[in-house]
Design an enzyme around this catalytic site. Structure first.
Site, PDB file in Angstrom:
ATOM      1  N   ARG A  39     151.080  -6.034 -65.830  1.00 22.80           N
ATOM      2  CA  ARG A  39     151.154  -6.729 -67.206  1.00 22.80           C
ATOM      3  C   ARG A  39     150.793  -5.687 -68.221  1.00 22.80           C
ATOM      4  N   GLY A  43     143.575  -9.386 -67.016  1.00 25.69           N
ATOM      5  CA  GLY A  43     142.974 -10.811 -66.729  1.00 25.69           C
ATOM      6  C   GLY A  43     143.925 -11.731 -66.162  1.00 25.69           C
ATOM      7  N   GLY A  44     145.193 -11.340 -65.708  1.00 24.14           N
ATOM      8  CA  GLY A  44     146.040 -11.778 -64.530  1.00 24.14           C
ATOM      9  C   GLY A  44     146.610 -13.096 -65.150  1.00 24.14           C
ATOM     10  N   CYS A  46     145.423 -16.124 -64.930  1.00 25.00           N
ATOM     11  CA  CYS A  46     144.183 -17.082 -65.665  1.00 25.00           C
ATOM     12  C   CYS A  46     144.125 -16.906 -67.000  1.00 25.00           C
ATOM     13  N   LYS A  55     143.616 -24.319 -71.251  1.00 26.42           N
ATOM     14  CA  LYS A  55     142.317 -25.017 -71.724  1.00 26.42           C
ATOM     15  C   LYS A  55     142.312 -25.208 -73.172  1.00 26.42           C
ATOM     16  N   GLU A 205     157.099 -37.296 -58.417  1.00 25.68           N
ATOM     17  CA  GLU A 205     156.414 -36.682 -57.350  1.00 25.68           C
ATOM     18  C   GLU A 205     157.018 -36.878 -55.993  1.00 25.68           C
ATOM     19  N   ASP A 315     144.690 -15.575 -55.061  1.00 27.71           N
ATOM     20  CA  ASP A 315     145.799 -16.119 -54.609  1.00 27.71           C
ATOM     21  C   ASP A 315     146.624 -15.794 -53.794  1.00 27.71           C
ATOM     22  N   ALA A 323     140.699 -19.766 -59.661  1.00 31.10           N
ATOM     23  CA  ALA A 323     140.270 -18.542 -60.484  1.00 31.10           C
ATOM     24  C   ALA A 323     138.658 -18.297 -59.757  1.00 31.10           C
ATOM     25  N   HIS A 447     117.831 -38.226 -68.863  1.00 26.72           N
ATOM     26  CA  HIS A 447     118.562 -39.628 -69.295  1.00 26.72           C
ATOM     27  C   HIS A 447     118.750 -39.229 -70.935  1.00 26.72           C
TER      28      HIS A 447
HETATM   29  P1  FAD Z   1     146.274 -13.375 -60.702  1.00 26.58           P
HETATM   30  O1  FAD Z   1     145.379 -14.143 -61.992  1.00 26.58           O
HETATM   31  O2  FAD Z   1     147.695 -13.870 -60.412  1.00 26.58           O
HETATM   32  O3  FAD Z   1     146.417 -12.075 -60.983  1.00 26.58           O
HETATM   33  C1  FAD Z   1     147.210 -10.893 -60.243  1.00 26.58           C
HETATM   34  C2  FAD Z   1     147.502 -10.044 -61.210  1.00 26.58           C
HETATM   35  O4  FAD Z   1     148.231  -8.884 -60.635  1.00 26.58           O
HETATM   36  C3  FAD Z   1     148.512 -10.198 -62.432  1.00 26.58           C
HETATM   37  O5  FAD Z   1     148.009  -9.792 -63.557  1.00 26.58           O
HETATM   38  C4  FAD Z   1     150.021  -9.520 -61.953  1.00 26.58           C
HETATM   39  O6  FAD Z   1     150.539  -9.064 -63.043  1.00 26.58           O
HETATM   40  C5  FAD Z   1     149.277  -8.480 -61.258  1.00 26.58           C
HETATM   41  N1  FAD Z   1     150.153  -7.647 -59.973  1.00 26.58           N
HETATM   42  C6  FAD Z   1     151.065  -8.598 -59.108  1.00 26.58           C
HETATM   43  N2  FAD Z   1     151.562  -7.490 -58.468  1.00 26.58           N
HETATM   44  C7  FAD Z   1     151.257  -6.423 -59.125  1.00 26.58           C
HETATM   45  C8  FAD Z   1     151.713  -5.002 -58.452  1.00 26.58           C
HETATM   46  N3  FAD Z   1     152.489  -4.755 -57.585  1.00 26.58           N
HETATM   47  N4  FAD Z   1     151.461  -4.098 -59.250  1.00 26.58           N
HETATM   48  C9  FAD Z   1     150.465  -4.109 -60.346  1.00 26.58           C
HETATM   49  N5  FAD Z   1     149.979  -5.484 -60.773  1.00 26.58           N
HETATM   50  C10 FAD Z   1     150.400  -6.658 -60.175  1.00 26.58           C
HETATM   51  N6  FAD Z   1     142.142 -22.014 -61.848  1.00 26.58           N
HETATM   52  C11 FAD Z   1     141.292 -22.387 -61.931  1.00 26.58           C
HETATM   53  O7  FAD Z   1     140.256 -22.201 -61.089  1.00 26.58           O
HETATM   54  N7  FAD Z   1     140.954 -23.207 -63.223  1.00 26.58           N
HETATM   55  C12 FAD Z   1     141.734 -23.386 -63.961  1.00 26.58           C
HETATM   56  O8  FAD Z   1     141.762 -24.098 -64.813  1.00 26.58           O
HETATM   57  C13 FAD Z   1     143.136 -22.935 -63.740  1.00 26.58           C
HETATM   58  N8  FAD Z   1     144.338 -23.175 -64.517  1.00 26.58           N
HETATM   59  C14 FAD Z   1     145.618 -22.764 -64.377  1.00 26.58           C
HETATM   60  C15 FAD Z   1     146.552 -22.983 -65.332  1.00 26.58           C
HETATM   61  C16 FAD Z   1     147.839 -22.519 -65.057  1.00 26.58           C
HETATM   62  C17 FAD Z   1     149.037 -22.896 -66.044  1.00 26.58           C
HETATM   63  C18 FAD Z   1     148.049 -21.795 -63.892  1.00 26.58           C
HETATM   64  C19 FAD Z   1     149.524 -21.111 -63.839  1.00 26.58           C
HETATM   65  C20 FAD Z   1     146.969 -21.417 -63.004  1.00 26.58           C
HETATM   66  C21 FAD Z   1     145.797 -21.918 -63.116  1.00 26.58           C
HETATM   67  N9  FAD Z   1     144.759 -21.665 -62.503  1.00 26.58           N
HETATM   68  C22 FAD Z   1     143.326 -22.170 -62.727  1.00 26.58           C
HETATM   69  C23 FAD Z   1     144.919 -20.760 -61.172  1.00 26.58           C
HETATM   70  C24 FAD Z   1     144.228 -19.323 -61.506  1.00 26.58           C
HETATM   71  O9  FAD Z   1     145.146 -18.958 -62.408  1.00 26.58           O
HETATM   72  C25 FAD Z   1     144.474 -18.528 -60.394  1.00 26.58           C
HETATM   73  O10 FAD Z   1     143.995 -19.112 -59.177  1.00 26.58           O
HETATM   74  C26 FAD Z   1     144.056 -16.993 -60.718  1.00 26.58           C
HETATM   75  O11 FAD Z   1     144.294 -16.346 -61.628  1.00 26.58           O
HETATM   76  C27 FAD Z   1     144.077 -16.414 -59.287  1.00 26.58           C
HETATM   77  O12 FAD Z   1     143.746 -15.164 -59.649  1.00 26.58           O
HETATM   78  P2  FAD Z   1     144.247 -13.845 -58.723  1.00 26.58           P
HETATM   79  O13 FAD Z   1     143.222 -12.508 -59.336  1.00 26.58           O
HETATM   80  O14 FAD Z   1     144.314 -13.979 -57.306  1.00 26.58           O
HETATM   81  O15 FAD Z   1     145.570 -13.534 -59.351  1.00 26.58           O
HETATM   82  P1  NAI Z   2     150.210 -28.460 -56.794  1.00 29.82           P
HETATM   83  O1  NAI Z   2     149.967 -27.996 -55.551  1.00 29.82           O
HETATM   84  O2  NAI Z   2     148.676 -28.861 -57.505  1.00 29.82           O
HETATM   85  O3  NAI Z   2     151.102 -29.512 -57.209  1.00 29.82           O
HETATM   86  C1  NAI Z   2     152.132 -29.602 -56.581  1.00 29.82           C
HETATM   87  C2  NAI Z   2     152.755 -31.006 -56.694  1.00 29.82           C
HETATM   88  O4  NAI Z   2     154.520 -30.952 -56.811  1.00 29.82           O
HETATM   89  C3  NAI Z   2     152.413 -31.618 -55.351  1.00 29.82           C
HETATM   90  O5  NAI Z   2     151.724 -32.930 -55.710  1.00 29.82           O
HETATM   91  C4  NAI Z   2     153.828 -31.682 -54.631  1.00 29.82           C
HETATM   92  O6  NAI Z   2     153.678 -32.784 -53.590  1.00 29.82           O
HETATM   93  C5  NAI Z   2     154.615 -31.710 -55.593  1.00 29.82           C
HETATM   94  N1  NAI Z   2     155.945 -31.338 -55.248  1.00 29.82           N
HETATM   95  C6  NAI Z   2     156.451 -30.320 -54.471  1.00 29.82           C
HETATM   96  N2  NAI Z   2     157.740 -30.119 -54.297  1.00 29.82           N
HETATM   97  C7  NAI Z   2     158.356 -31.240 -55.083  1.00 29.82           C
HETATM   98  C8  NAI Z   2     159.654 -31.849 -55.112  1.00 29.82           C
HETATM   99  N3  NAI Z   2     160.477 -30.901 -54.977  1.00 29.82           N
HETATM  100  N4  NAI Z   2     159.640 -32.731 -56.132  1.00 29.82           N
HETATM  101  C9  NAI Z   2     158.659 -33.429 -56.734  1.00 29.82           C
HETATM  102  N5  NAI Z   2     157.699 -32.894 -56.494  1.00 29.82           N
HETATM  103  C10 NAI Z   2     157.240 -32.008 -55.611  1.00 29.82           C
HETATM  104  O7  NAI Z   2     150.723 -27.175 -57.783  1.00 29.82           O
HETATM  105  P2  NAI Z   2     150.853 -26.991 -59.388  1.00 29.82           P
HETATM  106  O8  NAI Z   2     150.455 -28.072 -60.039  1.00 29.82           O
HETATM  107  O9  NAI Z   2     151.920 -26.163 -59.502  1.00 29.82           O
HETATM  108  O10 NAI Z   2     149.506 -25.762 -59.567  1.00 29.82           O
HETATM  109  C11 NAI Z   2     149.421 -24.585 -58.746  1.00 29.82           C
HETATM  110  C12 NAI Z   2     148.296 -23.973 -58.457  1.00 29.82           C
HETATM  111  O11 NAI Z   2     147.549 -23.579 -59.488  1.00 29.82           O
HETATM  112  C13 NAI Z   2     147.567 -25.252 -57.920  1.00 29.82           C
HETATM  113  O12 NAI Z   2     147.158 -24.908 -56.466  1.00 29.82           O
HETATM  114  C14 NAI Z   2     146.133 -25.037 -58.553  1.00 29.82           C
HETATM  115  O13 NAI Z   2     145.245 -24.596 -57.411  1.00 29.82           O
HETATM  116  C15 NAI Z   2     146.458 -23.962 -59.474  1.00 29.82           C
HETATM  117  N6  NAI Z   2     145.958 -24.785 -60.949  1.00 29.82           N
HETATM  118  C16 NAI Z   2     144.598 -24.970 -60.948  1.00 29.82           C
HETATM  119  C17 NAI Z   2     144.075 -25.695 -62.165  1.00 29.82           C
HETATM  120  C18 NAI Z   2     142.787 -26.171 -62.167  1.00 29.82           C
HETATM  121  O14 NAI Z   2     141.823 -25.648 -61.580  1.00 29.82           O
HETATM  122  N7  NAI Z   2     142.358 -26.665 -63.006  1.00 29.82           N
HETATM  123  C19 NAI Z   2     145.089 -25.975 -63.262  1.00 29.82           C
HETATM  124  C20 NAI Z   2     146.260 -25.560 -63.134  1.00 29.82           C
HETATM  125  C21 NAI Z   2     146.666 -24.896 -61.745  1.00 29.82           C
END
Ligand code: FAD
Ligand code: NAI
Length: 468
Positions: A39, A43-44, A46, A55, A205, A315, A323, A447
Site C-alpha cells: 500500500r 497501517g494496513g 485497520c 469509527k 442475513e 488475519d 486488530a 459510582h
Molecule cells: P491487515 O491490516 O489487513 O494488513 C495487512 C497488510 O499487508 C495490508 O496493508 C496489505 O496491503 C499488506 N500486504 C498484503 N500482501 C502483501 C504482500 N504480498 N506484500 C506486501 N504487503 C502486503 N478490527 C478491530 O479489532 N476493531 C475494529 O473496529 C475493526 N473495524 C474494522 C472495520 C472494517 C471496515 C474492516 C474491513 C475491518 C475492521 N477490523 C476491525 C478488522 C481489522 O482491520 C483487522 O483484523 C486487522 O487489520 C488485521 O491486521 P493484520 O495486520 O493481520 O492485516
Molecule cells: P462477519 O463474519 O462478521 O459477518 C458476515 C455475515 O454475513 C455473517 O452473519 C454471515 O452469516 C453472513 N453471510 C455470509 N454469506 C452470506 C450470504 N451469501 N448472504 C447473506 N448473508 C451472508 O463478517 P464482516 O461483517 O464482513 O466482517 C469481517 C471481519 O472484519 C469480521 O470477522 C470482523 O472480525 C472484522 N471486523 C471487526 C470489527 C470490529 O471489531 N468492530 C468491525 C468490522 C469488521
C-alpha cells in the site's frame, strides 16, 4: 545481535496492526528489521480502510443522529442538524492520514526500514519486494485479509452502488435505500452510519439471527434494539444476484433453504459477508508452504509456520480477525524470534461492535460454555437499572456474566451498553486473572458508572443484584 549472512534479522510482510507492531517490537528488541508493504501508506486494513475510518464515520454520524432523533432535545438542546457529508468524509480522511503518518514516524524512530512494494518468496530467507531482493533470517507473514466476494455480485467501489466496506466508507451521498448483505460486524456498523444519516437500511442475513459468534441472548437483544432504530431484516435469506441499472440496483433474494425468490430495489448495496486471508501472490509454493482449506496459514502457538524461519500472524492465520489480536500476536511473535517467550491467550480476546449502543463480549458464549461441558450459572443486569445509563438516556442493553456453576470461575461476559467497548476491558482483565463472579461482585466499582452494571450482573450469578 544481527546475523551478517542476511540483510535483516527480521523481514515482516505487511504493515497492518499485526505487521507494523511486530516490526517495531523486533526493532526495539535489537533485531535489524524491515517491513514490506504494498500500500501507499502504513497501517494496513485497520488504519486505512477498517477500524479507524469506520469509527470516524460512526462517531460523526452518532452525533448527527443524536441531534436529529430527539436525543439532544431530551437533554434540553434544541438543534436542527444539517448534514455536511464532505466535511464528515474530510475528518475521516484526516484521522487516517494522521494515524498512518504516525506509523511512518514510529518506523523511523525505531529504525524499521520500510520496503515499498509487493513481496513474494524466492526461498524461505529471500523475498522479492517490488524490484528489490531482501534476505532475512526470519520472515513474518502478516498479509492480513480482504473482502470475501459473493458469487454473482460484482463490487464496484468507484461506481458507488454495489460496494464493499471500503466503498461504503466513501459513499458520496446518503443512499435512500441501502441493502446490506450479511448481518455481521461490518454490516451493522456501516449500516448504522448510513441509517443515522438518513438511509433506509435492510439487512439480508443468511443465518436466522444477526451477529454470529456472539452470545445468543445478546444477539436477540441487539436485533430488537436495531429494529427499534429502524433497521429492517431479512433473516434466513440469501442473495442470489444483484443487477445494476443506472443508479439503482435490484437485489434478488430467496429463503436460505430454498423457495420463491423476490427482489428488493436499492440505490446502494453493501457486500459484507466476511473476509478471507491474503496469501495469493506470496509464492508460498517456493517455500513449500500450503494454506489450509480456509486459505489461512497454520502456525503453532509460537507463531512458527511449518517452514523454519517463517512465521505468521494476524488475519492470515486462524482465529478472530481483529486488530488487537493481530497486534498481540505481532508482539509475541517478535518476542519469540528474539528468544523470549511470547504468548497470546486466544481464549480471552474481546470483541466489540461499535454501534449505538456498543456490543461487546469476551470468553465463551453461554452456548459454547455448555457445549464445552460446563454447567453454567448466569447473572444478568439491564442497563435500564443502571443509574448512569438511565440518567444519560441510554436505557438499552444489559450485561450477562457466565460462570462455571461449580467453581464460579467466569467463563464469559457479554454486554450491550453505550460504552460496552470500554467496559469489556475489565472483564478481559478479570478473566486473565482467573476471576470468579464473586471476585467481580466484591470489587468496588465507582459510582455512577456504566461498569456498575457488570458488578451487579456478577452479583446476580450467586445472589441478587441490588438495583432490580
Ligand atoms: P491487515 O491490516 O489487513 O494488513 C495487512 C497488510 O499487508 C495490508 O496493508 C496489505 O496491503 C499488506 N500486504 C498484503 N500482501 C502483501 C504482500 N504480498 N506484500 C506486501 N504487503 C502486503 N478490527 C478491530 O479489532 N476493531 C475494529 O473496529 C475493526 N473495524 C474494522 C472495520 C472494517 C471496515 C474492516 C474491513 C475491518 C475492521 N477490523 C476491525 C478488522 C481489522 O482491520 C483487522 O483484523 C486487522 O487489520 C488485521 O491486521 P493484520 O495486520 O493481520 O492485516
Ligand atoms: P462477519 O463474519 O462478521 O459477518 C458476515 C455475515 O454475513 C455473517 O452473519 C454471515 O452469516 C453472513 N453471510 C455470509 N454469506 C452470506 C450470504 N451469501 N448472504 C447473506 N448473508 C451472508 O463478517 P464482516 O461483517 O464482513 O466482517 C469481517 C471481519 O472484519 C469480521 O470477522 C470482523 O472480525 C472484522 N471486523 C471487526 C470489527 C470490529 O471489531 N468492530 C468491525 C468490522 C469488521
Amino acid at each position: 545481535m544481527s546475523d551478517s549472512n542476511y540483510d535483516y534479522d527480521v523481514l515482516v510482510i505487511g504493515a497492518g496492526p499485526g505487521g507494523y507492531v511486530a516490526a517495531i517490537r523486533a526493532a526495539q528488541l535489537g533485531l535489524k528489521t524491515a517491513c514490506a508493504e504494498s500500500r501507499e501508506t502504513l497501517g494496513g486494513t485497520c488504519l486505512n480502510v477498517g477500524c479507524i475510518p469506520s469509527k470516524a464515520m460512526l462517531h460523526a454520524s452518532e452525533y448527527f443522529d443524536a441531534a436529529a432523533n430527539g436525543t439532544f432535545a431530551k437533554l434540553g438542546i434544541k438543534v436542527k442538524p444539517e448534514l455536511d457529508l464532505d466535511t464528515m468524509h474530510g475528518q475521516r480522511r484526516d484521522a487516517v492520514k494522521q494515524l498512518t503518518g504516525g506509523i511512518e514516524y514510529l518506523f523511523k524512530k525505531n529504525k524499521v526500514d520500510w520496503k515499498k512494494g509487493r513481496a513474494s518468496f524466492q526461498d524461505a530467507h529471500t523475498v522479492k519486494v517490488g524490484e528489490e531482493t531482501v534476505t532475512a533470517k526470519n520472515v513474518i507473514i502478516a498479509t492480513g485479509s480482504s473482502v470475501t466476494p459473493l458469487p454473482g455480485v460484482e463490487v464496484d467501489n468507484e461506481g458507488a452502488i454495489v460496494v464493499d466496506s471500503t466503498g461504503a466508507l466513501e459513499l458520496p451521498k446518503v443512499p435512500e435505500h441501502m441493502v446490506v448483505i450479511g448481518g455481521g460486524v461490518i454490516g451493522l456498523e456501516l449500516g448504522s452510519v448510513w441509517r443515522r444519516l438518513g438511509a433506509k437500511v435492510t439487512v439480508v442475513e443468511y443465518l436466522d439471527q444477526i451477529l454470529p459468534g456472539f452470545d445468543g441472548d445478546i444477539r436477540k437483544e441487539a436485533n430488537k434494539i436495531f429494529k427499534k432504530q429502524g433497521f429492517e431484516y431479512k433473516l434466513s435469506t440469501k442473495v442470489t444476484g444483484v443487477e445494476v441499472n443506472g443508479d439503482k440496483a435490484t437485489v434478488t433474494v430467496e429463503p436460505a433453504k430454498g423457495g420463491d425468490s423476490e427482489t428488493i430495489e436499492a440505490d446502494a448495496v453493501l457486500v459484507s459477508i466476511g473476509r478471507r486471508p491474503n496469501t495469493d501472490g506470496l509464492n508460498l509454493d517456493a517455500i513449500g508452504l500450503k494454506s489450509n482449506e480456509r486459505g489461512q496459514i497454520e502456525v503453532n502457538e509460537e507463531f512458527q509456520t511449518a517452514v523454519d524461519g517463517v512465521w505468521a500472524i494476524g488475519d492470515c492465520v486462524p482465529g478472530l480477525m481483529l486488530a488487537h489480536k493481530a497486534e498481540d500476536e505481532g508482539i509475541a511473535c517478535a518476542d519469540n524470534i528474539a528468544g523470549d517467550t511470547g504468548i497470546v491467550n486466544h481464549a480471552i480476546i474481546p470483541s466489540v461492535v461499535y454501534t449505538w449502543p456498543e456490543i461487546a463480549g469476551v470468553g465463551l458464549t453461554e452456548e459454547a460454555a455448555k457445549e464445552a461441558g460446563h454447567e453454567v450459572k448466569v447473572g444478568k443486569f439491564p442497563m435500564m437499572a443502571n443509574s448512569r445509563a438511565k440518567t444519560n438516556h441510554e436505557p438499552d442493553g444489559s450485561v450477562k456474566v457466565i460462570a462455571d456453576a461449580e467453581t464460579d470461575r467466569v467463563l464469559g461476559i457479554w454486554c450491550i451498553a453505550s460504552v460496552a467497548g470500554t467496559m469489556i476491558a475489565q472483564a478481559a482483565q478479570a478473566m486473565e486473572f482467573g476471576a470468579t463472579s464473586e471476585d467481580i461482585a466484591l470489587t468496588c466499582h465507582a459510582h455512577p458508572t456504566h461498569s456498575e452494571a457488570m458488578k451487579e450482573a456478577a452479583m446476580a450469578v450467586r445472589e441478587k443484584p441490588i438495583h432490580i
